[in-house]
Enzyme design. Structure first.
Site, PDB file in Angstrom:
ATOM      1  N   GLU A   1      20.372  18.692  27.601  1.00  0.00           N
ATOM      2  CA  GLU A   1      21.001  19.779  28.342  1.00  0.00           C
ATOM      3  C   GLU A   1      22.245  19.283  29.068  1.00  0.00           C
ATOM      4  O   GLU A   1      23.316  19.884  29.001  1.00  0.00           O
ATOM      5  CB  GLU A   1      20.008  20.356  29.349  1.00  0.00           C
ATOM      6  CG  GLU A   1      20.594  21.410  30.263  1.00  0.00           C
ATOM      7  CD  GLU A   1      21.061  22.619  29.490  1.00  0.00           C
ATOM      8  OE1 GLU A   1      22.262  22.944  29.575  1.00  0.00           O
ATOM      9  OE2 GLU A   1      20.239  23.217  28.782  1.00  0.00           O
TER      10      GLU A   1
ATOM     11  N   ASP B   1      26.276  20.362  28.285  1.00  0.00           N
ATOM     12  CA  ASP B   1      27.058  21.059  29.301  1.00  0.00           C
ATOM     13  C   ASP B   1      28.355  20.313  29.600  1.00  0.00           C
ATOM     14  O   ASP B   1      29.440  20.910  29.648  1.00  0.00           O
ATOM     15  CB  ASP B   1      26.244  21.191  30.587  1.00  0.00           C
ATOM     16  CG  ASP B   1      25.065  22.135  30.453  1.00  0.00           C
ATOM     17  OD1 ASP B   1      25.007  22.881  29.457  1.00  0.00           O
ATOM     18  OD2 ASP B   1      24.193  22.133  31.339  1.00  0.00           O
TER      19      ASP B   1
ATOM     20  N   SER C   1      22.806  27.721  26.723  1.00  0.00           N
ATOM     21  CA  SER C   1      23.239  26.530  27.449  1.00  0.00           C
ATOM     22  C   SER C   1      24.596  26.057  26.954  1.00  0.00           C
ATOM     23  O   SER C   1      25.295  25.348  27.673  1.00  0.00           O
ATOM     24  CB  SER C   1      22.220  25.399  27.289  1.00  0.00           C
ATOM     25  OG  SER C   1      21.143  25.555  28.169  1.00  0.00           O
TER      26      SER C   1
END
Length: 685
Positions: free
Chosen positions: A258, A262, A520
């Site tokens: 994650e 990002d 995401s």
């Protein structure tokens, strides 16, 4: 139980004053337009009165708690104690529970506080460990074949994998790179003008860290190093607090998927920006929680970012009142300070909680982190060339020097991996999504709920700016999403490359590399685009910080799509995403009108599932029996719908349509045209 938060409640008078100020901060005709506050100014004007804070702190101390401090916003008191003290002071009991075959702790009953504090205390955040979860897929490892210019999967990844389609990517994977995203969303035209996010700080909120070498590998491989962007990892602490623990990466060969997605993809859109990973550990009995700690300390700190991206989700139907109130008060504070906050809408269609066995029985919901009226919710799209068999029109046969192949904007549909994807169903010759689902069920394909999320809030009311645009939902709810960008594809045939410690990116892709997606990905992409807006405005000596982007986005969309009343203008049809690059070349928004985010839902063991149209049964859903043995039970399976008796364009939850929709909000953007419209809006006479 450490770093619990006593969440406070401002008076109705102060709440009304805050709402008025934020509206004026976003109104170019107001003298308070873009006049942002500091945390201290925010606390003095809109926090709880000092006398009430003193009374609440004194009571906590009298109950044996340690008061760690009061935040500058004067809306949160950080305190620590034991479960026994919680039970005695708040008249409840902490217990362990098994939910969806996982262990959790939570308070047994609602808390109570002394009558003298009831008007200023909302509740306590941190009494349970139901916390936001990352909204990305399981990374899929692929290997590049230089001869065929194709990536071949060597790890399956998450979700259904047998939904083969007749396309160039049936046996391969298309891996998107920064060049592709920049070309599709008109970001490349801004980069060519030197608008690259210079002097703008983007913070991505995380509960885990990453290897910095992954970001370096990403910018080196894709030619982004020349823009001079930077990368830092921090554990933000507000003055006087030490409640952000370091979730350090222990194994050099591991990091968090994650976090790296990002950081890397925010950089892809804004390669000159300062990208900051703000990460706090998410440990048992640490009440504040990882991303909430990071957000609280950033927004109340002295080094505040210009843009925040949060790619986590938790449905309103399972979040407690204190936690939801804390999410909302943080984003309102960020907005008043000029920080633009982007939050992923979710990865499972009409409920952000559908990915997880029994939780799939909850029905329609919305991401509690995103339903504040002071953030911009970003949903997910899919590029439609594969299903439309038009890939040769939009992608080159061979990669360029930046490993990209996109030729232009590509028509988009809602991201929907499930058999509820009617565009996929018709592409494969089925008359409807239901017919496709029945065939999948007959073939034993396990259901999936992977899709961009959207839906109405059951807590927050609709802000005035969300009523401005054509086809805005005629409800009283804050509705999601606001906008949408690429998140993934049907059958996982296309995904975004990420550079991670497990499979580092190498020149020429000589070694395997990972791909990933989900909303995401969408949120940091839009955060990067916002950084471009910020730099361009600052370059023209206009305020750099824009606060919540949504009010401006809706005002600009109303110019293309038309207002909520009256007939739609011709520009609505002209900006239809189905027109491709030539039809939409003058539009700030791409209006997505095909497909839906309706996904599969289930009913098992006699439990009634709301918002589901059932079309069959499936005998292999596993649940935990009363004797702690795994059992097979028969479940009904269906598609999310507002009607249990019919499944149509009007009832499916939810269909894309002209104007705004629960599937993709306002749609996606052309960054170059968006900037032109944004500058005009800011310079309004």
């Amino acid at each position: 139980m450490n770093h619990l938060q006593l969440v406070l409640k401002r008076s109705p008078l102060r709440q009304a004053a805050l709402d008025t100020l934020i509206a004026e901060q976003h109104d170019p005709h107001s003298g308070k337009f873009h006049q942002w506050l500091t945390p201290q100014q925010f606390g003095e004007a809109f926090g709880v009165l000092d006398a009430d804070i003193a009374a609440a702190s004194a009571w906590l101390t009298s109950q044996g708690f340690t008061v760690n401090g009061v935040y500058p916003n004067k809306m949160q008191i950080d305190f620590s104690g034991t479960a026994g003290q919680i039970g005695h002071a708040f008249h409840t009991r902490e217990k362990y529970y098994t939910v969806a075959q996982a262990g959790h702790f939570a308070n047994e009953t609602d808390i109570s506080v002394p009558a003298a504090l009831q008007d200023v205390v909302v509740g306590v955040h941190g009494l349970n460990d139901f916390r936001p979860v990352a909204l990305h897929l399981t990374p899929r490892t692929v290997k590049f074949d230089a001869k065929t210019q194709a990536f071949h999967p060597i790890e399956a990844g998450k979700g259904a994998t047998s939904q083969a389609i007749n396309s160039p990517f049936t046996n391969n994977v298309r891996a998107l790179v920064p060049y592709d995203m920049a070309k599709i969303y008109g970001v490349d035209t801004l980069h060519a003008k030197g608008i690259t996010g210079k002097n703008v700080t983007i913070a991505v909120l995380e509960e885990a860290s990453m290897q910095p070498s992954d970001w370096t590998s990403f910018v080196n491989l894709f030619g982004l190093r020349r823009y001079g962007g930077s990368f830092h990892q921090i554990q933000p602490q507000a003055a006087g607090f030490t409640n952000c623990s370091n979730p350090a990466v222990g194994n050099p060969a591991q990091d968090d998927g994650e976090t790296l997605m990002d950081a890397e993809w925010a950089t892809a859109m804004a390669p000159s920006a300062h990208v900051v990973v703000a990460s706090c550990g998410n440990f048992d009995f640490d009440g504040l929680g990882g991303i909430v700690a990071a957000a609280t300390n950033l927004i109340n700190g002295t080094q505040r970012p210009d843009v925040i991206s949060a790619s986590y989700g938790l449905g309103e139907d399972i979040v407690d009142k204190a936690s939801k109130s804390e999410f909302d008060l943080l984003w309102a504070q960020a907005d008043a300070e000029g920080i633009s906050v982007f939050v992923s809408s979710g990865d499972s269609g009409s409920s952000p909680d559908f990915n997880g066995s029994v939780i799939e029985r909850l029905g329609v919901s919305a991401n509690a982190l995103a339903t504040s009226p002071n953030d911009t919710a970003v949903g997910g799209t899919d590029i439609a060339d594969e299903l439309d068999h038009t890939t040769a029109k939009y992608f080159a046969a061979r990669f360029n020097a930046q490993y990209g192949s996109a030729l232009s904007y590509v028509p988009e549909i809602p991201w929907n991996w499930s058999c509820g994807n009617e565009v996929a169903a018709k592409s494969m010759g089925f008359s409807s999504a239901v017919a496709f689902c029945k065939q999948q069920l007959a073939e034993g394909v396990y259901p999936t709920s992977e899709a961009g999320s959207g839906g109405p809030s059951s807590v927050d009311i609709k802000p005035a700016w969300q009523r401005l645009v054509y086809h805005a939902a005629k409800d009283q709810s804050r509705d999601l999403p606001d906008v949408a960008l690429y998140a993934g594809s049907f059958n996982n045939a296309t995904a975004a490359i990420v550079c991670d410690a497990k499979n580092p990116c190498t020149s020429g892709f000589l070694a395997p590399v990972d791909t990933d997606g989900g909303t995401s990905l969408s949120s940091p992409l839009f955060a990067g685009i916002q950084a471009l807006m910020d730099q361009a405005l600052a370059d023209k000596h206009l305020p750099k910080d824009q606060g919540n982007a949504a009010p401006t986005l809706y005002a600009l969309a109303a110019e293309e799509y038309g207002g909520a009343a009256g007939n739609a203008p011709a520009s609505l049809a002209a900006c239809n995403a189905n027109n491709g690059t030539h039809g939409t070349s003058g539009c700030a928004f791409h209006n997505i009108t095909r497909g839906s985010n309706s996904t599969q839902c289930v009913e098992a063991a006699g439990e009634t599932t709301p918002d589901c149209y059932f079309y069959g049964t499936m005998p292999d859903f596993i649940t935990l029996g009363s004797n702690d043995q795994l059992q097979y039970v028969t479940v009904r399976i269906g598609l999310t719908s507002t009607s249990s008796t019919q499944y149509t364009a009007a009832t499916q939850a939810y269909a894309a349509r002209p104007g705004w929709s629960f599937a993709t909000g306002l749609g996606s953007v052309n960054a170059g045209n968006l900037l032109t419209a944004w500058e005009k809006f800011v310079n309004a006479p």
